[in-house]
Design a protein around this motif. Structure first.
Motif, short mmCIF file in Angstrom:
data_model
loop_
_atom_site.label_atom_id
_atom_site.label_comp_id
_atom_site.label_asym_id
_atom_site.label_seq_id
_atom_site.Cartn_x
_atom_site.Cartn_y
_atom_site.Cartn_z
N ARG A 92 -13.50 -20.30 -16.25
CA ARG A 92 -13.35 -19.01 -15.57
C ARG A 92 -11.89 -18.70 -15.29
N SER A 112 -21.93 -13.50 -5.83
CA SER A 112 -22.43 -12.56 -6.85
C SER A 112 -23.95 -12.67 -6.97
N ASP A 140 -17.38 -6.51 -7.21
CA ASP A 140 -17.16 -7.95 -7.27
C ASP A 140 -15.67 -8.22 -7.46
N GLU A 141 -15.22 -9.36 -6.96
CA GLU A 141 -13.82 -9.76 -7.06
C GLU A 141 -12.91 -8.62 -6.64
MG LIG Z 1 -18.76 -14.14 -8.22
#
Ligand SMILES: [Mg+2]
Ligand SMILES: Nc1ncnc2c1ncn2[C@@H]1O[C@H](COP(=O)(O)OP(=O)(O)O)[C@@H](O)[C@H]1O
Length: 487
Positions: free
Chosen positions: A58, A226, A278-279
């Motif tokens: 990631r 998430s 997200d993020e």
């Molecule tokens: Mg996540």
């Protein structure tokens, strides 16, 4: 090495391909195309991140996202600067030509456009690109200069943003239930309070009692932020708009703020609705010294929209998730009225995760084994446990591949009901042990060993926890300062 990692993940491979194509376009001077391809690559890399559990991979992908966005933004900047120069030049021309020649001044003649092209090349070279423009770009530049700044162009533009947004929205329900999320009771009840109650019992939220408008989920990577948002999308009776920050920033560098505006507008039109970002740190970081102009505009727009100035934003919940809450812009942080810490799972939750992730795979573990595995995995995140289970599941395959001795056993065939001879691996000392390897065994004559507690213990030794103590202390500090426990 990169190829190897991308293998098995379609999205990452596609992203990689796009990035290579972007390089190629750049090298043959197709800047616009290169910019678009870099943006698409960033988006694909970001999507791929969502599918990958390994924090190592990631973080490699995250680097690719940043790099692709950086390149796209840089090229975009060059192109824009170029365009500006063209506009100034035109204005000057208009002034010197007088109003009678207005029409011819807005459309460069053939001679003018070759001069323009030279100017463009000069501007690009000055900026370090050192390439001359091709015919295609030149046309683009001329078209952009021609574009009248009146109301007419607004509608197709809007349509464009809407289209872009709809493609970024997760529409189908992801099918993750509250119960699939192990532990995190505090976080679940905060989310239920925010998304279920106001819709089911609107009478509960009258007068001064208002539902939450902004909830931030923060915590170390792989703890289920998430995942929890997916549960919200599944369980809530609201329209769910899920967008990734990279989507917003990469696709429309310099115009992302319009996209943010559209996003909130769509959410208001589809009330009750939830916007999940997200993020969010990549959209609203506090590193203001080196941030680009476009990043600053996105942040401002986001603040305005979240505040709902002049807009009726009741019925819209903004849900954000981040692994680095301390990197968030403080004004944005304040807009998330409720900030819920999603910590590493506790012993019980870990035990449950081992069981849940194992699913229907054949195994010989008792419930006591799962309790003990929970005890022995202190410091592991949910996604680490995922990796441990995946490793344990592969152990029987490894055992079979390494086995030197097998023993035969008569087994009733499930289909025919006949007795057939099947083989399983054994130690050399076993009475009927025969020396052979997996490849000597005929197809269909293998007894696949079930997963044992030993496989798990071995996997626990080889898969190390991914979250560092420093990271945890930073989260605890942030929680003391700004947060709330979600455990
Ligand atoms: Mg996540
Ligand atoms: N509390 C949890 N319950 C069940 N599974 C979890 C939990 N936390 C993490 N996981 C597993 O780990 C994976 C990664 O979690 P994710 O939600 O992507 O982490 P992040 O907090 O970084 O967003 C999930 O897909 C899920 O399989």
């Amino acid at each position: 090495m990169e190829r190897l990692i991308y293998e098995g993940n379609d999205l990452a491979a596609q992203a990689n391909k796009l990035e290579v194509e972007a390089h190629d376009s750049y090298n043959v001077d197709k800047y616009k195309e290169a910019q678009e391809k870099y943006a698409q690559a960033a988006e694909k890399y970001h999507k791929a991140m969502g599918e990958i559990d390994s924090e190592e991979v990631r973080s490699m992908l995250r680097e690719r996202v940043t790099e692709a966005i950086r390149r796209a933004e840089k090229i975009k900047g060059w192109l824009e600067q170029n365009e500006k120069k063209l506009k100034t030049k035109e204005k000057q021309e208009k002034r010197s030509n007088g109003s009678s020649k207005k029409t011819s001044a807005t459309k460069p003649s053939a001679a003018e456009s070759s001069a323009t092209s030279e100017k463009q090349a000069a501007a690009l070279a000055a900026n370090g690109l050192q390439k001359s423009q091709d015919g295609e770009e030149q046309k683009d530049g001329a078209a952009a200069t021609d574009k009248p700044e009146n109301k007419k162009v607004e509608d197709p533009e809007k349509e464009k943003y809407r289209k872009a947004l709809t493609s970024a929205i997760v529409q189908e329900k992801p099918n993750v239930k509250w119960d699939d999320v192990a532990g995190l009771e505090g976080a679940k009840s905060a989310l239920k309070e925010a998304v279920i109650l106001p819709i089911k019992f609107p009478e509960l939220f009258t007068g001064k009692r208002e539902p939450w408008r902004g909830i931030l989920l923060y915590g170390p990577p792989g703890t289920g932020k998430s995942f929890l948002a997916k549960a919200v999308a599944t369980e809530a009776d609201s329209q769910f708009f899920s967008v990734s920050s990279a989507d917003l920033i990469s696709k429309w560098q310099g115009e992302s703020e319009k996209l943010v505006r559209e996003l909130f507008k769509m959410a208001r039109e589809n009330k009750p609705s939830i916007i999940f970002i997200d993020e969010i740190d990549s959209l609203a970081s506090s590193r203001s010294d080196q941030e680009s102009e476009s990043a600053r505009r996105v942040k401002t727009e986001f603040l305005i929209q979240m505040q709902g100035v002049g807009n009726d934003s009741g019925g819209v919940l903004v849900l954000g998730a981040t692994n680095i809450p301390w990197g968030l812009d403080s004004a944005i942080r304040r807009r998330f009225e409720k900030r819920v810490y999603i910590p590493l799972p506790d012993e019980r939750a870990r035990g449950r995760m081992f069981e849940v992730h194992l699913g229907p795979t054949v195994h010989s573990l008792t419930s006591q084994d799962f309790i003990e595995l929970g005890k022995n995995s202190d410091g592991y995140s949910g996604s680490d446990i995922n990796n441990v289970v995946r490793d344990a599941i592969m152990q029987p395959v490894r055992t079979l591949q390494n086995a030197q001795f097998f023993t035969a056993q008569m087994v009733t065939d499930e289909k025919t009901g006949e007795q057939v001879e099947k083989w399983k691996p054994c130690s050399p000392g076993e009475p009927n042990a025969v020396q052979k390897t997996l490849h000597d065994i005929p197809s269909g004559r293998l007894i696949v060993p079930g997963i044992t507690r030993f496989d798990f213990d071995k996997a626990l030794m080889s898969v190390r926890p991914s979250v560092s103590d420093e990271d945890i202390s930073l989260h605890i500090k942030f929680t003391e300062d700004f947060g709330q426990e979600g455990n």
